[in-house]
Motif scaffolding. Structure first.
Motif, PDB file in Angstrom:
ATOM      1  N   GLY C 150       0.838  -1.145   0.142  1.00 55.52           N
ATOM      2  CA  GLY C 150      -0.158  -0.047   0.012  1.00 55.52           C
ATOM      3  C   GLY C 150       0.889   1.383   0.044  1.00 55.52           C
ATOM      4  N   GLY C 153       2.710   1.507  -3.067  1.00 56.54           N
ATOM      5  CA  GLY C 153       1.822   2.019  -4.375  1.00 56.54           C
ATOM      6  C   GLY C 153       1.475   3.358  -4.294  1.00 56.54           C
ATOM      7  N   MET C 154       1.354   4.011  -3.083  1.00 53.74           N
ATOM      8  CA  MET C 154       0.949   5.413  -2.770  1.00 53.74           C
ATOM      9  C   MET C 154       1.844   6.097  -3.493  1.00 53.74           C
ATOM     10  N   TRP C 157       2.642   5.476  -7.337  1.00 51.37           N
ATOM     11  CA  TRP C 157       1.568   6.316  -8.115  1.00 51.37           C
ATOM     12  C   TRP C 157       1.985   7.623  -8.553  1.00 51.37           C
TER      13      TRP C 157
ATOM     14  N   ILE D 151      -4.343   8.288  -1.343  1.00 49.49           N
ATOM     15  CA  ILE D 151      -5.054   7.143  -1.083  1.00 49.49           C
ATOM     16  C   ILE D 151      -5.631   6.367  -2.206  1.00 49.49           C
ATOM     17  N   GLY D 153      -4.066   6.647  -5.021  1.00 47.96           N
ATOM     18  CA  GLY D 153      -2.608   5.773  -5.675  1.00 47.96           C
ATOM     19  C   GLY D 153      -2.621   4.634  -4.922  1.00 47.96           C
ATOM     20  N   MET D 154      -2.663   4.345  -3.722  1.00 46.06           N
ATOM     21  CA  MET D 154      -2.416   3.074  -3.019  1.00 46.06           C
ATOM     22  C   MET D 154      -3.291   2.368  -3.440  1.00 46.06           C
ATOM     23  N   ASN D 156      -5.347   2.361  -6.341  1.00 47.83           N
ATOM     24  CA  ASN D 156      -5.152   1.978  -7.875  1.00 47.83           C
ATOM     25  C   ASN D 156      -4.246   1.190  -8.205  1.00 47.83           C
ATOM     26  N   TRP D 157      -2.828   1.431  -7.492  1.00 44.75           N
ATOM     27  CA  TRP D 157      -1.945   0.633  -7.672  1.00 44.75           C
ATOM     28  C   TRP D 157      -1.820  -0.979  -7.611  1.00 44.75           C
TER      29      TRP D 157
END
Lengths: 188, 188, 188, 188
Positions: C150, C153-154, C157, D151, D153-154, D156-157
DNA sequence: TATGAATGAGAGTTCATTCAT
DNA sequence: GATGAATGAACTCTCATTCAT
């Protein structure tokens, strides 16, 4: 519907060219489907052939009418034919364009049919010149063959530039052409 | 190779038409691949444009040379131009066919470039007629515009029928044309 | 020259995409020829692989340096890594875009090499979380695996929207992220 | 058939990428011909656009439904949106991959349409955060803009790694995410 | 070091035509 | 009388790659 398709095809072939016009374009312009086209015509080329036939048969018939007219001498007959051709370019300019430009897209069989009729037209025109020469209306030293090709070329070429909506009428142009052809441009 | 592709394209466009000739046809005829074509040319239309440019630039240059010749009067200049055009049809008949027939396949930008040059040629020809009228070589009552279009039409049209391998030479035809144009067909 | 080709490739792949960028584009932009490209690189994919390798090796090395720093606790180490990643997006945004977006264009062999390294990075990050949990810096009830995914990813992104020339600096964003990650958004 | 082509395109674009998937691949997989593809779609890009539109319109509608629900507070709404996004990745993972990865292959006009809708989604999410801040559900010192980007981005990733057939359900991940986002990772 | 000519496979797209309904 | 689905061949054009020089 058949006629609509035919007329629209002339329109689009004349405007954009035969190869560049797809059947889809034609039927779209009429709001029907390709199936409809093939219900009435067997191929795209068939339509092109019908355009050619209609055009050449029409001017052949008109030429014959002029030739057989007993009230005109040969000068006048040639003038009438030039007038007729110019009027033809005026009123059916699209067909003329197609006739003079898209010949090559006919199949070989169809092409020779058209060639025959084009030759027929030209030969009859040439015969008028020859008869006029015998009668003393025209100079005796002409090459009737080249003269016919030259005069018809001059007239036919007009489809390239003649604009029915322009300032010159078909008759005006025809008169200038016949004067040119009869008298030449040299000062006496 | 570039030249080979160019010449073969003229050949095939002239023979079968631009739209009807595919790049595959061209490269097959040369035993190379499509990649080779696109190595030398960026598009099929580019070749068409180059054909047009070469053709029109060539006759413009030749026309200029004739116009500037101080040893010829206007009758002779017009004769020379007709000769030149006929010779052109004789020696580069394929290019002439393409030039007169495939214009429509140029892009709009290219098309207007060519139109300008064609107009230039025609206007210069018309000016010769007008100068000849002033000098008293030609009749004063001519419509120089239509006369120019008519004479050039007559000559240009020859690409439809003139056969370099036929019995008539280009000069022969040109002489008949100029006689027609100067003196007309009417018996005196 | 090799470097120039490499840098220009990053530029163009980042701007227009790997598949959309042809070797012709690259060499044209440098004023050289395709032969030159193949003198230095064996394939287009090789360049893509080198971009990937350079990018991932770089951040792996930087991550290692941060991890081994004895003067920082785990919160700080995670903060440093986020900072480092954001800075990376800032200074080599094109490479980042390529790294995150064009992976699929690697060959299978190369792809798995990259996957290994990406996994390595993620796992080391996850280990930091786990060590922090043991040390009492982080909550004991975390799912370290998902948390790592997470958080990364944040940050990752951001390459979608972060603009190095925009009003926010990489550090600003990193600080907001770490605050979010450490404290959450809920009011106490 | 249209639907079959659409679904198979999603499949293949998702699996192998948009540029890497040719129309030939699509139609071969369905046992039809390229003509069939172009009977139903006007271009490859049109299909890509339809995938994008369907995807974004779908999640916009679902987001709206969640936003308007009077029985939930802002924490819950955000949780619901995260759940919804994760479920989306689960059930239409291929579309999600395409949506997040192949944007660049849209034409400029289409791209800006999609950008607008993506922005709309993000802004509405950001507004939820802001409303929650006012209500006292969330900390008052948040940067709502970056928080929203972070958030989303987390979440969607996740399309990069989330495996619908793996051990973790979409809801499980969503719950971990919301816990992370609300409470952070720091021990109290 | 670098070039330039050539390749060959494949890309997206168009289109005249067929045919069951 | 007319449609709509489908075809298949051909089209223009692109491109990564090779190789002799």
């Amino acid at each position: 519907m058949k006629d609509k398709i035919f007329e629209k095809s002339i329109d689009l072939f004349g405007e954009n060219g035969f190869s560049e016009t797809s059947i889809q374009h034609i039927v779209d312009a009429l709001g029907v489907t390709k199936g409809t086209f093939y219900y009435y015509f067997t191929s795209k080329e068939q339509i092109l052939m019908e355009i050619h036939l209609r055009f050449i048969n029409d001017i052949l018939a008109k030429q014959d009418a002029i030739i057989q007219d007993p009230n005109r001498n040969y000068q006048e007959k040639i003038y009438e034919i030039i007038c007729m051709l110019m009027k033809n370019i005026e009123v059916q300019g699209k067909s003329a364009k197609i006739f003079f430009r898209e010949m090559q897209n006919l199949s070989d069989g169809h092409l020779s049919q058209i060639f025959e009729k084009r030759d027929e037209f030209r030969i009859k025109f040439q015969e008028l010149i020859e008869l006029g020469m015998e009668k003393g209306e025209f100079r005796k030293d002409l090459d009737s063959h080249i003269a016919a090709l030259g005069i018809l070329g001059m007239v036919n070429w007009s489809y390239h530039w003649f604009d029915p909506d322009g300032p010159l009428s078909d008759t005006t142009v025809a008169k200038i052409y016949i004067d040119l052809v009869l008298n030449g441009i040299k000062a006496e």
